[in-house]
Design a protein around this motif. Structure first.
Motif, PDB file in Angstrom:
ATOM      1  N   UNK B  61       1.238  81.055   8.933  1.00 33.11           N
ATOM      2  CA  UNK B  61       0.148  80.883   7.986  1.00 33.11           C
ATOM      3  C   UNK B  61       0.679  80.403   6.437  1.00 33.11           C
ATOM      4  N   UNK B  62       1.835  80.228   6.280  1.00 36.33           N
ATOM      5  CA  UNK B  62       2.533  79.907   4.942  1.00 36.33           C
ATOM      6  C   UNK B  62       2.824  80.678   4.131  1.00 36.33           C
ATOM      7  N   UNK B 172      12.944  82.063   6.534  1.00 39.00           N
ATOM      8  CA  UNK B 172      13.169  80.744   6.776  1.00 39.00           C
ATOM      9  C   UNK B 172      14.925  80.186   6.868  1.00 39.00           C
ATOM     10  N   UNK B 173      15.218  80.727   5.538  1.00 38.44           N
ATOM     11  CA  UNK B 173      16.820  80.562   5.342  1.00 38.44           C
ATOM     12  C   UNK B 173      17.534  81.073   6.429  1.00 38.44           C
ATOM     13  N   UNK B 174      17.105  82.442   6.772  1.00 36.06           N
ATOM     14  CA  UNK B 174      17.749  83.016   7.722  1.00 36.06           C
ATOM     15  C   UNK B 174      18.051  82.647   9.093  1.00 36.06           C
ATOM     16  N   UNK B 175      16.768  82.165   9.494  1.00 35.65           N
ATOM     17  CA  UNK B 175      16.599  81.503  10.644  1.00 35.65           C
ATOM     18  C   UNK B 175      17.176  80.059  10.828  1.00 35.65           C
ATOM     19  N   UNK B 176      17.268  79.455   9.801  1.00 33.80           N
ATOM     20  CA  UNK B 176      17.726  77.947   9.839  1.00 33.80           C
ATOM     21  C   UNK B 176      19.239  77.962  10.219  1.00 33.80           C
ATOM     22  N   UNK B 237      12.518  80.053  16.619  1.00 36.76           N
ATOM     23  CA  UNK B 237      12.317  78.606  17.438  1.00 36.76           C
ATOM     24  C   UNK B 237      11.801  77.527  16.416  1.00 36.76           C
ATOM     25  N   UNK B 238      10.410  78.251  15.846  1.00 35.03           N
ATOM     26  CA  UNK B 238       9.809  77.492  14.980  1.00 35.03           C
ATOM     27  C   UNK B 238      10.416  76.756  13.676  1.00 35.03           C
ATOM     28  N   UNK B 239      11.525  77.897  13.151  1.00 30.91           N
ATOM     29  CA  UNK B 239      12.279  77.347  11.966  1.00 30.91           C
ATOM     30  C   UNK B 239      13.284  76.403  12.633  1.00 30.91           C
ATOM     31  N   UNK B 240      13.849  76.455  13.694  1.00 32.67           N
ATOM     32  CA  UNK B 240      14.950  75.744  14.025  1.00 32.67           C
ATOM     33  C   UNK B 240      14.462  74.158  14.437  1.00 32.67           C
ATOM     34  N   UNK B 241      13.172  74.351  15.320  1.00 24.50           N
ATOM     35  CA  UNK B 241      12.454  73.115  15.255  1.00 24.50           C
ATOM     36  C   UNK B 241      11.843  72.134  14.416  1.00 24.50           C
ATOM     37  N   UNK B 242      11.780  73.065  13.295  1.00 21.87           N
ATOM     38  CA  UNK B 242      11.400  72.389  12.036  1.00 21.87           C
ATOM     39  C   UNK B 242       9.664  72.685  12.013  1.00 21.87           C
ATOM     40  N   UNK B 243       8.878  73.323  12.669  1.00 22.82           N
ATOM     41  CA  UNK B 243       7.490  73.567  12.521  1.00 22.82           C
ATOM     42  C   UNK B 243       7.212  74.522  11.318  1.00 22.82           C
TER      43      UNK B 243
END
Lengths: 258, 247
Positions: B61-62, B172-176, B237-243
Motif C-alpha cells: 500500500x506504499x 525494500x533495500x533488504x529484499x533488493x 518477490x515483488x521487490x525483486x521483480x520491481x512491483x
C-alpha cells in the motif's frame, strides 16, 4: 512361488543380531505367513540349525502374538490383518521380504522375532480394569447402556494388545493402545468412577516404560489390525488434561487394616 | 504401625501431587501434557505469524501506510512489550518442549528398522524438528536484520519525510539483495512445511477430533502453510521483480 526372506536372527537380548537370507522355492500361495515360516523351520531343524523363534498362539487373528515387521509394516502389507491371517498370495512371485521384530526401547528383543511386551501388562495393571466388590453377579441390564455407547466401547475393546501401533509409530509411542484401553471403560457407565484416575495412571505408566510421545503421524491407525481409530487418542488427551488440571489427587483407601 | 507410616508417605505424596509445582511440572513433562504445550504455544505462534503477515502486506500500500503502521506498533509502548514477552514465552515453550520430545522419541527406538514403510505420515510431519530448528535460525537472522538492525545498520537508520523509522525503505533495500530475498523465501518454505503438519496436528493434540470437523481440520494446516508461504514470499518477490519500488 519363489521368495527370498531376510529374517532378523538374534540369539538373545544380549547378543547382537543380523539379517539372514533364506531363499525359498515351492511356497504355496495358500500358506499363511506363519505356515511358510513353519516349513522353513522344519527344514532348518532337519539340517540341525536353530529354527526362527517367533511368537504365535491362536492363528485366527485375535490373540495378538504374531508380532513381526514384514517389509517395514507391522503384520505385513495387508490392511486389518495379523501375520497369521496374512497369506503368501499377498506377495508377488520372486518377492524379497524383510522380517524384523518390533523395535522399541520398551519392547526388548527376547530372541529372533520375539519381543517382551510386558510393558503393556504393567500399563493395564495401573487401571485397565473396573474395580468391583465381589459378590453375586448383577442382574442383566440393571445398568442401561445405549447401543451407541456399547458399540463405541466395543470398537475400542477390539484392541488385541499386539503392539503394532508401537511398532509402526515413528516415535515408538503406545498411545493408540493406551487410548483404546482407557476408552473401552470411558464409554461405559461402569468405567466412570475411575475414569480420570485411570487415564492419568495408565499414561504415566506408558511414559515410565519408555514409550515415545504421540506426534500425530497416524501410522498406528494404519497399522492396527483391528482398525482402532486415533479419535480415541484425542479422547485420551481430553481425559488426561482433565485428570491433570481439574481432578484433585486423593489418598484413596489404605491398603492395610487400620 | 507400619501401615500408618505408609499412609503418611502416601498422604505426603498426594499433597505434593496436588501442589501446583507438583502437578504442573508433572503435566507439562508427560507425553500428553507436552502435546498440549506444543499445541497451545503453536496456536499462539500461528496467530502471530498470520497477524505479522497481514501487517507486513501493507508494504503493497506504499511507504506512508507501512511506516504509519510501524509507528503505531511502537506507540503502544508497554502493550508491545506484553505481546513480545508473551511471544517469547510461547517460542521458548515450543522449542524446549519440542526438543525434549524429539530427544525422548529418539530414545524410545534405540535400534532402527532396516526397512520401514510409511503408511500414512508424510515428509512434513517427519521433519518437524529439522524444519523447526532451521526456522529458529532464520528468526534469529530476521530479528538481527529488521528488528535490531544489526546486519544492515545503514538501512535500519533511515527516516522517512515525516521523521519516522523508514521501515518501507529498509524492507525494500533488504529484499533488493537477491541472497537476502532467497534466504527469506527458503525460510518461508520451511515455515509452510512446518505449519502444514503443525496447524492440523494441533487439533488432535488439543483433543479435538470429530467426524463432522475432521476433514476441515485436515485442510487447515496445508491451507495455512500455503497461505503463509505465498503471502510472505510475495514481498521479496515483488521487490525483486520491481512491483514494489523504493520510496
Amino acid at each position: 512361488m519363489n521368495i527370498t526372506l531376510h529374517v532378523w536372527r538374534q540369539k538373545s537380548a544380549r547378543e547382537p543380531g543380523k539379517l539372514v537370507t533364506y531363499k525359498r522355492g515351492d511356497v504355496s500361495p495358500d500358506m499363511s505367513f506363519l505356515e511358510m515360516i513353519d516349513v522353513l523351520n522344519e527344514e532348518l531343524a532337519a539340517k540341525g540349525e536353530e529354527p526362527i523363534a517367533f511368537a504365535h498362539d491362536c492363528r485366527e487373528g485375535i490373540c495378538g502374538s504374531c508380532s513381526m515387521m514384514i517389509d517395514g509394516m507391522p503384520h505385513g502389507p495387508q490392511d486389518l490383518t495379523t501375520t497369521c491371517q496374512l497369506h503368501m498370495r499377498t506377495f508377488k512371485d520372486g518377492a524379497e521380504i524383510t522380517v524384523e521384530p518390533w523395535r522399541a526401547a520398551a519392547f526388548p528383543v527376547v530372541k529372533d522375532l520375539i519381543v517382551d511386551r510386558e510393558a503393556f501388562d504393567r500399563i493395564i495393571q495401573q487401571g485397565g480394569f473396573v474395580s468391583v466388590n465381589t459378590g453375586n453377579a448383577q442382574d442383566a441390564n440393571a445398568i442401561p447402556i445405549s447401543k451407541e455407547a456399547a458399540d463405541k466401547a466395543f470398537e475400542a475393546a477390539a484392541c488385541i494388545g499386539c503392539g503394532a501401533c508401537v511398532a509402526a509409530c515413528p516415535n515408538a509411542s503406545a498411545m493408540l493402545f493406551v487410548s483404546a484401553k482407557v476408552a473401552q471403560m470411558a464409554e461405559l457407565p461402569q468405567g466412570q468412577p475411575e475414569r480420570y484416575r485411570r487415564a492419568k495412571k495408565m499414561v504415566d505408566q506408558h511414559d515410565a516404560e519408555g514409550f515415545g510421545a504421540c506426534r500425530n503421524h497416524y501410522e498406528c491407525e494404519a497399522a492396527c489390525p483391528k482398525g482402532i481409530s486415533v479419535r480415541y487418542i484425542a479422547q485420551l488427551n481430553r481425559d488426561y488434561l482433565k485428570a491433570s488440571v481439574a481432578v484433585a489427587e486423593h489418598a484413596g483407601r489404605s491398603s492395610g487394616p487400620g | 504401625m507400619a501401615s500408618t507410616v505408609a499412609n503418611d508417605a502416601n498422604l505426603a505424596k498426594v499433597a505434593k501431587q496436588n501442589h501446583a509445582m507438583g502437578w504442573v511440572r508433572g503435566f507439562v513433562t508427560s507425553s500428553i501434557g507436552a502435546k498440549y504445550v506444543m499445541a497451545a504455544s503453536g496456536l499462539a505462534l500461528v496467530g502471530f505469524v498470520l497477524v505479522h503477515m497481514v501487517g507486513n502486506l501493507q508494504v503493497f500500500l506504499g511507504w506512508e501506510k507501512l511506516n504509519a503502521y510501524a509507528a503505531f506498533l511502537k506507540s503502544t509502548g508497554s502493550l508491545l512489550w506484553v505481546a513480545r514477552i508473551g511471544l517469547l514465552v510461547a517460542v521458548l515453550a515450543h522449542i524446549v518442549s519440542g526438543l525434549r520430545l524429539a530427544y525422548l522419541n529418539k530414545q524410545a527406538r534405540p535400534v532402527r528398522y532396516r526397512k520401514q514403510t510409511s503408511m500414512h505420515t508424510n515428509v512434513f510431519a517427519r521433519t518437524m524438528a529439522v524444519s523447526g530448528l532451521i526456522v529458529v535460525a532464520f528468526i534469529v537472522y530476521h530479528l538481527l536484520h529488521f528488528t535490531l538492525g544489526v546486519t544492515n545498520p545503514a538501512d535500519y537508520a533511515l527516516e522517512d519525510p515525516l521523521g519516522r523509522h523508514d521501515v518501507y525503505s529498509m524492507v525494500v533495500r533488504g529484499f533488493q539483495q537477491p541472497l537476502v530475498s532467497a534466504s527469506y523465501i527458503v525460510a518461508m518454505a520451511l515455515v509452510g512445511m512446518h505449519l502444514s503438519h503443525g496447524a492440523t496436528s494441533m487439533f488432535q493434540s488439543l483433543g479435538l477430533n470429530h467426524p463432522k470437523y475432521n476433514s476441515l481440520f485436515s485442510k487447515v494446516g496445508p491451507a495455512i502453510g500455503v497461505l503463509v508461504f505465498l503471502g510472505n514470499i510475495s514481498m521479496p518477490v515483488a521487490v525483486l521483480l520491481g512491483f514494489i519500488q523504493p520510496r
